[in-house]
Design an enzyme around this catalytic site. Structure first.
Site, short mmCIF file in Angstrom:
data_model
loop_
_atom_site.label_atom_id
_atom_site.label_comp_id
_atom_site.label_asym_id
_atom_site.label_seq_id
_atom_site.Cartn_x
_atom_site.Cartn_y
_atom_site.Cartn_z
CB CYS A 1 -0.91 -0.04 1.23
SG CYS A 1 -1.66 1.52 1.66
CB CYS B 1 0.32 2.07 4.07
SG CYS B 1 -1.36 1.47 3.90
#
Lengths: 288, 103
Positions: free
Chosen positions: B28, B31
């Site tokens: 991700c 993230c």
């Protein structure tokens, strides 16, 4: 990829900003989807851009991009899907993170009415990024609302993860993988309780655990909710400064007239303002 | 920052201090982008707030239990229960406002 000035959008405003930034010896990084996806690229003939009458939109874009490249502008193809304003500005673009000390928003017209349920279920089944959230829906049914030329590719990525993908869009998509069912629809609403349970498309209910809304650009206010707007456009002053320090905006995203000449002027002004801001900041930090 | 497992997570939220937990995954990119900010906040609130992260691929049961449907998701706990959740990437103020309200 790091730059002095990060520019979101590779249309006339973004490219004019890049050229102006480079002329002030600042590094400039333009994040943009391919020029041929721009509505301007479909204009057959432009006669009101001073000095260059009769060019097609595609040729004008090519000319601007060639100029920006020749000046040393860096380019990162793709769409910014999330933005962090902390210690400069950072955006995710596919598998890359692009960074800049100052930010110029030039995404074109990015006013998009949200679908019913979109804001309510954002992060609870509604996603703007298949690469970011697809893995969370492995082996589950998902709907892709394809409003960007690269949406079929994203749908294929979701399918490769094991998602059971249904693709919906107002027009027949080009390059949709065989095996992904397509439904033509233009009115959408997201339904659910705690999380998404279905997408309503022209009244037809498509059960799903997630809805991926893939638009050509993510609206600046979705990237940076603190941005002030006026009648749906990014609010700027005469120096193209937005309500967020270190952020400028230019082109169609700031409102009418939606003209190339206006976009180029605003892009140029935004970059000069950003350069001045970077210089002042450097001078202040040298005093400390 | 602590990498929470199911067991250490339960122990942390049962403690007396507020807890900030970042649900993330290695694939991700948002993230990855947010992670330095969360680490910075963890340092700034050290001693007052317990901070940690949960890898959603390694701790799927925890992710399912807390209904994680998008990442990054930063969850805040007090007295064992979730009191706030911030989904997606936000600037520091969004997180400090919650943290300050819990102190």
């Amino acid at each position: 990829m790091h730059s002095d000035i990060l520019i979101l959008g590779g249309g006339p405003a973004g490219l004019a900003a890049a050229i102006a930034a480079r002329s002030r010896v600042r590094t400039a990084l333009v994040v943009s989807t391919p020029g041929q996806e721009s509505p301007l690229a479909r204009a057959e003939r432009i006669d009101n851009y001073p000095g260059l009458p009769g060019l097609s939109g595609a040729r004008l874009l090519e000319t601007l991009e060639e100029h920006a490249r020749a000046m040393g502008t860096d380019f990162l193809p793709g769409r910014a899907v999330s933005l962090l304003a902390w210690n400069g500005f950072h955006v995710t673009v596919g598998r890359e993170i692009a960074e800049g000390e100052a930010l110029i928003l030039a995404p074109g017209v990015a006013r998009q009415a949200k679908f019913p349920g979109e804001a309510e279920f954002l992060g609870r089944g509604v996603s703007y990024c298949a690469t970011c959230d697809g893995m969370l829906y492995r082996n589950r049914p998902v709907a892709v609302v394809g409003l960007a030329p690269d949406a079929p590719m994203e749908a294929a990525f979701l399918r490769s993860l094991g998602c059971q993908v249904t693709y919906l869009s107002p027009k027949e998509p080009q390059g949709l993988e065989t095996g992904i069912p397509f439904l033509r629809a233009s009115r959408f609403a997201i339904r659910g309780e705690q999380t998404v349970s279905a997408l309503e498309a022209d009244g037809q209910v498509v059960p799903c655990a997630a809805v991926f809304l893939l638009r050509r650009t993510v609206a600046p206010t979705d990237l940076l909710p603190a941005l002030e707007t006026e009648q749906g456009y990014v609010k700027v002053d005469r120096r193209m400064a937005t309500s967020v320090p270190g952020v400028w905006a230019a082109g169609d995203c700031t409102g009418a007239p939606l003209q190339i000449a206006k976009a180029v002027g605003e892009g140029h002004t935004a970059a000069l303002s950003a350069c001045e801001w970077l210089e002042q900041r450097a001078a202040e930090s040298a005093k400390k | 920052m602590t990498d929470f497992t199911k067991e250490s997570f339960q122990a942390a939220i049962a403690g007396p201090k507020p807890v900030m937990v970042d649900f993330w995954a290695s694939w991700c990119m948002p993230c990855k982008m947010l992670s330095p900010l969360i680490a910075d906040l963890a340092d700034r609130y050290e001693g007052k707030v317990v901070s940690g992260k949960v890898n959603t691929d390694d701790e799927m049961e925890l992710s399912y239990q807390y209904g994680i449907t998008a990442i990054p998701s930063v969850l805040f706990f007090q007295n064992g229960r979730e009191v706030q959740r911030i989904v997606g990437v936000n600037g520091p103020d969004a997180y400090t406002q919650v943290l300050d309200s819990l102190l």
